[in-house]
Design a protein around this motif. Structure first.
Motif, short mmCIF file in Angstrom:
data_model
loop_
_atom_site.label_atom_id
_atom_site.label_comp_id
_atom_site.label_asym_id
_atom_site.label_seq_id
_atom_site.Cartn_x
_atom_site.Cartn_y
_atom_site.Cartn_z
N TYR A 29 37.88 0.63 12.06
CA TYR A 29 38.08 1.81 12.43
C TYR A 29 37.50 1.66 13.82
N THR A 30 38.29 0.98 14.79
CA THR A 30 37.74 0.75 16.10
C THR A 30 38.55 1.24 17.27
N TYR A 32 39.62 -0.06 20.64
CA TYR A 32 39.88 -1.37 21.37
C TYR A 32 41.16 -1.34 22.04
N PHE A 86 25.40 5.74 16.58
CA PHE A 86 26.78 5.55 17.28
C PHE A 86 27.43 6.65 17.32
N TRP A 92 33.24 11.24 15.80
CA TRP A 92 32.89 10.46 14.88
C TRP A 92 31.63 9.83 15.07
N ASN A 171 35.15 -5.60 17.18
CA ASN A 171 34.08 -4.91 17.56
C ASN A 171 33.40 -5.23 18.87
N ARG A 176 29.15 -7.55 23.64
CA ARG A 176 29.38 -6.15 24.03
C ARG A 176 28.30 -5.31 24.16
N GLY A 184 30.69 6.69 22.86
CA GLY A 184 31.25 5.14 22.73
C GLY A 184 31.83 4.52 23.57
N PHE A 185 32.57 5.17 24.66
CA PHE A 185 33.23 4.55 25.53
C PHE A 185 32.61 3.75 26.34
N1 LIG Z 1 36.89 -3.29 26.19
C1 LIG Z 1 36.82 -2.20 25.85
N2 LIG Z 1 35.76 -1.69 25.27
C2 LIG Z 1 35.63 -0.60 24.56
C3 LIG Z 1 36.84 0.17 24.29
C4 LIG Z 1 37.79 -0.41 24.58
O1 LIG Z 1 39.07 0.08 24.32
N3 LIG Z 1 37.98 -1.61 25.25
N4 LIG Z 1 36.64 1.56 23.36
C5 LIG Z 1 35.34 1.85 23.70
C6 LIG Z 1 35.39 3.20 22.74
S1 LIG Z 1 36.47 4.47 23.08
C7 LIG Z 1 34.31 3.23 21.48
S2 LIG Z 1 34.05 4.63 20.81
C8 LIG Z 1 33.51 2.02 21.33
C9 LIG Z 1 34.08 1.68 19.64
O2 LIG Z 1 33.35 0.72 19.28
P1 LIG Z 1 33.54 0.19 17.77
O3 LIG Z 1 34.90 0.12 17.79
O4 LIG Z 1 32.91 -1.07 17.85
O5 LIG Z 1 33.00 1.21 16.79
O6 LIG Z 1 34.20 0.91 22.12
C10 LIG Z 1 34.26 1.26 23.32
N5 LIG Z 1 34.48 -0.16 24.02
#
Ligand SMILES: Nc1nc2c(c(=O)[nH]1)N[C@H]1C(S)=C(S)[C@@H](COP(=O)(O)O)O[C@H]1N2
Ligand SMILES: [Mo]
Length: 270
Positions: A29-30, A32, A86, A92, A171, A176, A184-185
């Motif tokens: 549930y990511t 990306y 997180f 969430w 992830n 990361r 999270g973003f």
């Molecule tokens: N390069 C990149 N990093 C990103 C994203 C993305 O779309 N691209 N999404 C972000 C968002 S909105 C969130 S909530 C988190 C989610 O991390 P997870 O998917 O490992 O839980 O990653 C962040 N990092």
């Protein structure tokens, strides 16, 4: 790239006595957007990403700039585990045992100059593999940033793994960011560039929606997202009958980070 098991790593500071969310939920549930805006599709779509060898360009206001192999960076940064909360902007919440090393320790190795007021991070741009980059849901490549004092705060973390294994691609493998007091973003995935700057970086989400996604993005129950409240959060993986819980200021990490924002109006600098 397949995940690999890590040997036992020590538990680092600020690691909460928290019950981790199920691995399957965190890995499937990511967010990306380079692969998909669908939280379940990236698991499959990201499998084609080659995460080794991997290099990181370090640029801007630092004495030691250049292109570095991730392997060499890892030699200077011993791994530890951080069990962190997180919190995504879509409300969430989860608990993840990350494996990695403190961001600030690594940044200091590049000897930032006194002009380095911010740090900008950039994700890989490779639309042949990252097929979501063929759409314009965001301005590519994905860019995020921190103020230098935020980046040096000992809570800020770079993860190479989670749950005793290297990160699954979806992830953010192979490296990361994890900023547990922010939405999270801010926690950018698949980092290929780190730039020290004098001015505030323009981030991908703030370019897309400046009124919705500010630079700071601190978890704050009092400041609503324009389209929804941020006062409550849903535990990832919990049954739909489990009541939402209250969002905590700075996601519960106020003791460590509130001093960074003294004197700022967090409703304006969201
Ligand atoms: N390069 C990149 N990093 C990103 C994203 C993305 O779309 N691209 N999404 C972000 C968002 S909105 C969130 S909530 C988190 C989610 O991390 P997870 O998917 O490992 O839980 O990653 C962040 N990092
Ligand atoms: Mo998010």
């Amino acid at each position: 790239t397949q995940v690999k098991k890590y040997a036992q790593v020590p538990v680092g500071p600020y690691s909460g006595a928290l019950h981790p969310t199920d691995y399957e939920d965190v890995a499937n549930y990511t967010n990306y957007y380079e692969f998909s805006t669908d939280k379940k599709s990236s698991t499959v779509l990201a499998k084609n990403l080659q995460t080794s060898p991997w290099s990181i360009a370090v640029e801007g206001e630092a004495e030691k700039i250049g292109v570095f192999n991730l392997e060499d960076i890892l030699k200077n940064n011993p791994l530890e585990e951080r069990i962190y909360r997180f919190r995504c902007v879509e409300a969430w919440a989860m608990v993840v045992p990350w494996i990695g090393f403190p961001l600030g320790t690594m940044l200091k190795q590049f000897k930032p100059t006194s002009k380095a007021k911010f740090v900008e991070f950039t994700t890989l741009y490779d639309p042949k593999v990252m097929i979501g980059q063929k759409t314009n849901v965001l301005a590519w490549p994905y860019v995020e940033g921190l103020r230098i004092d935020e980046a040096m705060n000992p809570l800020a973390f770079l993860a190479t793994g989670m749950y005793d294994e290297t990160l699954p691609n979806q992830n953010g493998a192979p490296l990361r960011l994890v900023v547990p007091w922010k939405y999270g973003f801010k926690s950018i995935k698949a980092i290929v560039k780190i730039r020290f700057t004098e001015t505030m970086p323009a981030t991908a989400w703030s370019k897309m929606g400046p009124s919705e996604y500010g630079f700071y993005a601190n978890v704050n129950p009092e400041v609503a997202h324009p389209r929804w409240s941020q006062s409550r959060e849903r535990i990832l993986g919990a049954s739909i009958f489990t009541p939402k819980r209250k969002t905590e200021m700075f996601n519960g990490y106020g003791d460590q980070v509130a001093s960074l924002y003294k004197g700022m109006n967090l409703a304006k600098q969201y």
